[in-house]
Design a protein around this motif. Structure first.
Motif, PDB file in Angstrom:
ATOM      1  N   ALA A  81      -1.096  -0.103  11.808  1.00  0.00           N
ATOM      2  CA  ALA A  81      -1.523  -1.316  11.122  1.00  0.00           C
ATOM      3  C   ALA A  81      -0.502  -2.427  11.331  1.00  0.00           C
ATOM      4  O   ALA A  81       0.700  -2.175  11.432  1.00  0.00           O
TER       5      ALA A  81
ATOM      6  N   GLN B  73      -3.123   6.211  14.274  1.00  0.00           N
ATOM      7  CA  GLN B  73      -3.436   5.108  13.378  1.00  0.00           C
ATOM      8  C   GLN B  73      -2.241   4.169  13.354  1.00  0.00           C
ATOM      9  O   GLN B  73      -1.100   4.606  13.428  1.00  0.00           O
TER      10      GLN B  73
ATOM     11  N   HIS C 173       0.701  -6.051   9.578  1.00  0.00           N
ATOM     12  CA  HIS C 173       0.647  -6.818   8.339  1.00  0.00           C
ATOM     13  C   HIS C 173       1.360  -8.147   8.528  1.00  0.00           C
ATOM     14  O   HIS C 173       2.348  -8.235   9.254  1.00  0.00           O
TER      15      HIS C 173
ATOM     16  N   VAL D   5      -4.010  -7.842   6.829  1.00  0.00           N
ATOM     17  CA  VAL D   5      -3.712  -6.568   7.465  1.00  0.00           C
ATOM     18  C   VAL D   5      -4.818  -6.241   8.464  1.00  0.00           C
ATOM     19  O   VAL D   5      -6.000  -6.516   8.213  1.00  0.00           O
TER      20      VAL D   5
ATOM     21  N   ARG E 150      -5.917  -2.829  10.639  1.00  0.00           N
ATOM     22  CA  ARG E 150      -5.689  -1.399  10.867  1.00  0.00           C
ATOM     23  C   ARG E 150      -6.609  -0.911  11.981  1.00  0.00           C
ATOM     24  O   ARG E 150      -7.782  -1.299  12.041  1.00  0.00           O
TER      25      ARG E 150
END
Length: 392
Positions: free
Chosen positions: A311, A309, A313, A295, A297
């Protein structure tokens, strides 16, 4: 520098090893490449080359031999891919030999000093040779930088970058890989935190990390090039952090214990335990799975100047996770063999590949990628989002 007509002769050093063999299998079918599987054990090199077929050949070669440069030149090697780690304590002898032999060079190094110092140490040699030298063509910093640049495209400012790699318990490990990660176990590591440099201990103080398609794990600080490259490259205001999260929590705590012993001066060289840990780590395999992932972020100000924000994955099932560290080297080798215009000189792999370039490789191995915004809603990462990996 060429192999057959309109092809490049590519030598994979350590070509029958954990990562080298994966790279060889990927490049063997490339029409622009004449593959040479190379290492000290000529029989193993020739055996793998025979299984690959085509133009692949095996070669016994010792990169520490005094005639290594001459051997590269005599065999007409156009590109050396160096997979024989660990790189943390290596010199630049292989890269220097490649330049002197008139060959391009790529390595899979994730050693912080090795990668970060590579451009200044080798720039003159590769510029003089008119060749390209690339260090860190692996998960970090090649893929990690591609993800950060994809996620932050158009953003006004980056405040934080947090990365965690979560290998599957049953995925092939190898003594060299364990030696690399143990080399900084319990050592002070410089980290960009709260807008300044501070220190943390390698593998100490595990913290909980969540993933989109993996169960939560505890991850601990590891020393990689990104910790040094990214604060300046992306003008990060607050924090750059990298952790590794092992699947079996007890194993993670073993590393934390080794870290504490070294910090207290009771264990001088944890990397000497690599062989032992490689042998006994299989005892924990029944407690784990074949599913691993990663991941990335980021936090900052988006294109509209609002705090944001998001992220990225990836989940890799069926013990395919070790394919990921090989992808950047494979992609860059294909580019060089096809005559791509990469400026001569020495580079880190940060920013050399866009995230989209990895998409076919992710799909090939059935890997699943997800983009998650700050509110926790999955979005479109413009890559295959469901390619069939088992994630249950």
């Amino acid at each position: 520098m060429q192999g057959s007509l309109n092809t490049m002769k590519v030598l994979v050093l350590g070509g029958y090893g954990n990562f080298g063999a994966r790279i060889c299998r990927a490049l063997a079918a490339d029409a622009a490449i004449d593959l040479v599987v190379a290492g000290r054990d000529g029989a193993r090199a020739r055996h793998l080359a025979d299984t690959l077929g085509g133009s692949a050949s095996g070669l016994a070669i010792d990169c520490a031999a005094p005639d290594f440069v001459q051997a590269l030149a005599a065999h007409g090697i156009g590109l050396v891919i160096h997979t024989a780690g660990p790189f943390q304590a290596q010199s630049y002898a292989v890269a220097e030999a490649a330049a002197r032999a008139g060959a391009h060079y790529i390595d899979l190094a994730d050693g912080r000093r090795f990668v970060c110092d590579f451009p200044s140490a080798l720039q003159h040699a590769f510029q003089q040779a008119g060749r390209v030298g690339i260090s860190g063509a692996s998960t970090v910093p090649a893929l990690s930088s591609a993800v950060v640049e994809h996620l932050s495209a158009g953003w006004q400012r980056l405040h934080a970058i947090d990365i965690c790699i979560a290998p599957a318990q049953t995925a092939p490990r190898g003594k060299a890989t364990l030696a690399a990660v143990l080399s900084y176990c319990g050592k002070p590591i410089d980290v960009w935190q709260d807008g300044g440099w501070t220190q943390g201990l390698g593998w100490a103080a595990p913290e909980r990390v969540t993933f989109q398609r993996l169960k939560p794990r505890v991850g601990a600080l590891c020393d990689i090039p990104d910790l040094e490259l990214f604060p300046a490259r992306y003008d990060v205001r607050d924090r750059v952090m990298f952790r590794a999260a092992l699947e079996v929590t007890a194993t993670q705590h073993v590393f934390a214990a080794l870290s504490a012993l070294r910090a207290k001066g009771l264990l001088k060289r944890p990397e000497r335990l690599a062989g032992l840990l490689d042998r006994v780590s299989v005892l924990a395999d029944p407690l784990g799975t074949r599913l691993g992932g990663m991941v990335v972020r980021i936090e900052g100000l988006n294109a509209g100047g609002r705090t944001a924000q998001c992220a990225w994955h990836i989940a890799a099932d069926h013990d395919h996770g070790p394919e990921i560290p090989c992808m950047a080297a494979i992609l860059l080798a294909r580019q060089l063999a096809s005559g791509a215009d990469i400026p001569s000189g020495a580079h880190t792999a940060a920013g050399l590949l866009p995230l989209e370039a990895f998409a076919p490789e992710f799909a090939r191995w059935g890997m699943v990628t997800d983009l998650v915004d700050g509110a926790g809603d999955a979005g479109d990462v413009h890559l295959p989002v469901d390619t069939g990996a088992r994630v249950s």
